[in-house]
Write a protein that holds these residues in place. Structure first.
Motif, PDB file in Angstrom:
ATOM      1  N   GLN A 250       0.823  -1.211   0.000  1.00  0.00           N
ATOM      2  CA  GLN A 250       0.000   0.000   0.000  1.00  0.00           C
ATOM      3  C   GLN A 250       0.855   1.258   0.000  1.00  0.00           C
ATOM      4  OE1 GLN A 250      -3.780   0.228   1.896  1.00  0.00           O
ATOM      5  NE2 GLN A 250      -3.545  -1.775   2.853  1.00  0.00           N
ATOM      6  N   ASP A 251       1.947   1.221   0.747  1.00  0.00           N
ATOM      7  CA  ASP A 251       2.818   2.389   0.799  1.00  0.00           C
ATOM      8  C   ASP A 251       3.480   2.645  -0.552  1.00  0.00           C
ATOM      9  OD1 ASP A 251       4.302   4.513   2.048  1.00  0.00           O
ATOM     10  OD2 ASP A 251       6.031   3.170   2.078  1.00  0.00           O
ATOM     11  N   ALA A 252       4.007   1.620  -1.187  1.00  0.00           N
ATOM     12  CA  ALA A 252       4.738   1.786  -2.452  1.00  0.00           C
ATOM     13  C   ALA A 252       3.817   2.178  -3.600  1.00  0.00           C
ATOM     14  CB  ALA A 252       5.462   0.487  -2.801  1.00  0.00           C
ATOM     15  N   SER A 253       2.572   1.730  -3.562  1.00  0.00           N
ATOM     16  CA  SER A 253       1.653   1.967  -4.686  1.00  0.00           C
ATOM     17  C   SER A 253       0.636   3.066  -4.409  1.00  0.00           C
ATOM     18  CB  SER A 253       0.906   0.673  -5.011  1.00  0.00           C
ATOM     19  OG  SER A 253       0.027   0.333  -3.953  1.00  0.00           O
ATOM     20  N   VAL A 312       5.553   1.115  10.188  1.00  0.00           N
ATOM     21  CA  VAL A 312       5.817   2.561  10.215  1.00  0.00           C
ATOM     22  C   VAL A 312       5.076   3.301   9.109  1.00  0.00           C
ATOM     23  CG1 VAL A 312       7.613   4.310   9.915  1.00  0.00           C
ATOM     24  CG2 VAL A 312       8.032   2.333  11.389  1.00  0.00           C
ATOM     25  N   ALA A 313       5.045   2.738   7.913  1.00  0.00           N
ATOM     26  CA  ALA A 313       4.377   3.406   6.791  1.00  0.00           C
ATOM     27  C   ALA A 313       2.884   3.571   7.026  1.00  0.00           C
ATOM     28  CB  ALA A 313       4.604   2.633   5.499  1.00  0.00           C
ATOM     29  N   ALA A 314       2.329   2.803   7.971  1.00  0.00           N
ATOM     30  CA  ALA A 314       0.907   2.920   8.307  1.00  0.00           C
ATOM     31  C   ALA A 314       0.695   3.724   9.588  1.00  0.00           C
ATOM     32  CB  ALA A 314       0.296   1.529   8.476  1.00  0.00           C
ATOM     33  N   GLY A 315       1.754   4.282  10.133  1.00  0.00           N
ATOM     34  CA  GLY A 315       1.621   5.037  11.375  1.00  0.00           C
ATOM     35  C   GLY A 315       1.534   4.136  12.594  1.00  0.00           C
ATOM     36  N   ILE A 316       2.089   2.936  12.476  1.00  0.00           N
ATOM     37  CA  ILE A 316       2.061   1.976  13.578  1.00  0.00           C
ATOM     38  C   ILE A 316       3.500   1.682  13.988  1.00  0.00           C
ATOM     39  CG2 ILE A 316       1.454  -0.381  14.257  1.00  0.00           C
ATOM     40  CD1 ILE A 316      -0.828  -0.226  12.192  1.00  0.00           C
ATOM     41  N   GLY A 317       3.822   1.967  15.242  1.00  0.00           N
ATOM     42  CA  GLY A 317       5.173   1.758  15.745  1.00  0.00           C
ATOM     43  C   GLY A 317       5.236   0.595  16.717  1.00  0.00           C
ATOM     44  N   TRP A 318       6.437   0.312  17.197  1.00  0.00           N
ATOM     45  CA  TRP A 318       6.688  -0.777  18.136  1.00  0.00           C
ATOM     46  C   TRP A 318       7.468  -0.218  19.316  1.00  0.00           C
ATOM     47  CZ3 TRP A 318       5.210  -5.570  19.209  1.00  0.00           C
ATOM     48  CH2 TRP A 318       6.021  -6.389  19.983  1.00  0.00           C
ATOM     49  N   ASP A 319       6.927  -0.375  20.524  1.00  0.00           N
ATOM     50  CA  ASP A 319       7.586   0.218  21.687  1.00  0.00           C
ATOM     51  C   ASP A 319       8.450  -0.789  22.447  1.00  0.00           C
ATOM     52  OD1 ASP A 319       5.829  -1.410  23.055  1.00  0.00           O
ATOM     53  OD2 ASP A 319       4.723   0.212  24.037  1.00  0.00           O
ATOM     54  N   GLY A 320       8.692  -1.930  21.822  1.00  0.00           N
ATOM     55  CA  GLY A 320       9.489  -2.962  22.472  1.00  0.00           C
ATOM     56  C   GLY A 320       8.650  -4.083  23.044  1.00  0.00           C
ATOM     57  N   PRO A 329      -0.858  10.671  12.601  1.00  0.00           N
ATOM     58  CA  PRO A 329      -0.497  10.026  11.338  1.00  0.00           C
ATOM     59  C   PRO A 329      -0.627  10.990  10.170  1.00  0.00           C
ATOM     60  CG  PRO A 329      -2.660   9.294  12.074  1.00  0.00           C
ATOM     61  CD  PRO A 329      -2.074  10.096  13.194  1.00  0.00           C
ATOM     62  N   SER A 330       0.221  10.809   9.164  1.00  0.00           N
ATOM     63  CA  SER A 330       0.160  11.637   7.959  1.00  0.00           C
ATOM     64  C   SER A 330      -1.027  11.217   7.104  1.00  0.00           C
ATOM     65  CB  SER A 330       1.455  11.461   7.162  1.00  0.00           C
ATOM     66  OG  SER A 330       1.555  10.131   6.660  1.00  0.00           O
ATOM     67  N   GLY A 331      -1.242  11.956   6.028  1.00  0.00           N
ATOM     68  CA  GLY A 331      -2.353  11.633   5.134  1.00  0.00           C
ATOM     69  C   GLY A 331      -2.217  10.244   4.528  1.00  0.00           C
ATOM     70  N   ARG A 332      -1.020   9.896   4.069  1.00  0.00           N
ATOM     71  CA  ARG A 332      -0.821   8.563   3.481  1.00  0.00           C
ATOM     72  C   ARG A 332      -0.987   7.486   4.547  1.00  0.00           C
ATOM     73  NH1 ARG A 332       4.478   6.845   0.010  1.00  0.00           N
ATOM     74  NH2 ARG A 332       3.873   8.752  -1.109  1.00  0.00           N
ATOM     75  N   GLN A 333      -0.487   7.733   5.751  1.00  0.00           N
ATOM     76  CA  GLN A 333      -0.658   6.771   6.832  1.00  0.00           C
ATOM     77  C   GLN A 333      -2.129   6.578   7.179  1.00  0.00           C
ATOM     78  OE1 GLN A 333       1.910   8.681   9.714  1.00  0.00           O
ATOM     79  NE2 GLN A 333       3.594   7.238   9.327  1.00  0.00           N
ATOM     80  N   ARG A 334      -2.887   7.650   7.200  1.00  0.00           N
ATOM     81  CA  ARG A 334      -4.320   7.541   7.501  1.00  0.00           C
ATOM     82  C   ARG A 334      -5.045   6.720   6.444  1.00  0.00           C
ATOM     83  NH1 ARG A 334      -3.820  12.995   9.166  1.00  0.00           N
ATOM     84  NH2 ARG A 334      -4.615  13.724   7.145  1.00  0.00           N
TER      85      ARG A 334
END
Length: 355
Positions: A250-253, A312-320, A329-334
């Motif tokens: 989704q991020d690349a396209s 990350v490209a979807a606005g989802i991170g990992w806190d460990g 989140p940015s527009g593309r992430q949303r």
């Protein structure tokens, strides 16, 4: 399950006419048509399932927009209502027929039965053979959990009507179709508002916790040894891989490619063509620059997925310890988050037992 009673393995001819003789007041039900003598006309014994139930038990029936006839046979006492089950069946069947742009079969039979003697409370097991789904389950401790559990069971098992049962792919590619089933079950649950996006992230977090305890190695090798006690780990790594592939596409396209379109194409191109499952999926992934590294390093190779980066490209991170949603989140992430089902939990309750 006729494959257990009539082991035809190794025989060229696997069809049969099977007549089930039952006591008065009972009847046999299956997705197969019957001949004039009441015998079931079975095209493949290894995939056939026949339910024997009391004559007064009536199945829930649903006909989809694409003309598939679904019948759901429920035996035992449950804390969800018949109306709940009927609504769920129709909703999930429609979602998956839209996902694959096809009905799975002309007739689909779903059997839900309790564990014997009331055992297995909170547990369940299931198998989908051909166009027949069998779920053996215990009910949940609390009434509010019961419809949630049934929805989860149907989301996962109905997916298998298309993959792997609707294609002619061969070999041990369980890592993909089980991972895809788990992943699309999550996405569907979030999209229809049945689970929250927090539930979605929690399940992925649990998969990541399991995956880190798995020994290093390729998914292909792990899948080949699925029945040697490594099933949970394969499922966990499979769902994480499906998530990573979806976000990367989704991020690349910019949303023009996704796991939705990938499984639809995989199904459409292999309904009639027999091919090796792993080779076919790896070839398709190799056609896209964003999924080629995942295929080479994490599916064929033994490198672990970097859970801190896959979302990350979807606005989802990992806190460990768990996946978390970024605050802004940015527009593309949303856009990616919306496809994953974010904000769908704001919809109104869909079933009688929901508050």
């Amino acid at each position: 399950m006729l494959g257990d009673l009539l082991p035809f393995e190794g025989r060229r001819e696997r069809s049969a006419r099977v007549k089930v003789v039952v006591p008065q007041g009972w009847r046999a039900i299956s997705a197969y048509n019957t001949g004039p003598d009441g015998a079931f006309i079975v095209d493949d014994v290894s995939r056939a399932v026949i339910a024997v139930v009391r004559g007064n038990i009536q199945p829930i029936k649903f006909r989809s927009k694409r003309g598939a006839a679904y019948e759901m046979l429920i035996t035992g006492e449950w804390q969800f209502t018949r109306a709940d089950a009927e609504a769920m069946l129709g909703e999930i069947a429609d979602e998956y027929e839209k996902l694959f742009d096809a009905r799975p079969a002309e007739r689909v039979q779903i059997n839900l039965v309790p564990f014997p003697q009331g055992g297995g409370r909170g547990d369940w097991a299931a198998e989908t053979r051909g166009a027949m789904v069998t779920i053996v389950s215990g009910d949940t401790p609390f009434a509010t959990q019961s419809p949630q559990r049934l929805h989860e069971q149907l989301r996962h098992e109905l997916f298998h009507l298309w993959l792997p049962n609707g294609v002619r792919l061969t070999g041990s590619y369980d890592w993909f179709y089980e991972g895809a089933a788990l992943y699309h079950s999550l996405k569907t649950g979030a999209r229809v508002g049945r689970i929250t996006f927090a539930n979605f992230l929690e399940t992925l977090s649990q998969a990541a916790a399991i995956d880190v305890r798995m020994p290093a190695g390729s998914l292909l090798d792990a899948s080949a040894g699925r029945w040697r006690g490594n099933t949970t780990g394969i499922y966990a790594r499979g769902i994480l891989t499906a998530f990573a592939l979806d976000v990367a596409m989704q991020d690349a396209s910019r949303g023009k490619r996704s796991m939705d379109l990938f499984v639809r194409r995989l199904y459409a191109e292999n309904r009639e063509r027999e091919a090796d499952g792993n080779a076919t999926i790896l070839r398709m992934l190799g056609e896209m620059p964003e999924t080629t590294p995942i295929a080479e390093r994490h599916i064929k190779g033994s490198d672990r997925l970097d859970v801190a980066k896959i979302g990350v490209a979807a606005g989802i991170g990992w806190d460990g310890r768990r996946f978390t949603l970024t605050e802004k989140p940015s527009g593309r992430q949303r856009a990616i988050l919306r496809d994953l089902g974010y904000n769908s939990e704001r919809r109104r309750p869909r079933y009688q037992n929901e508050k």
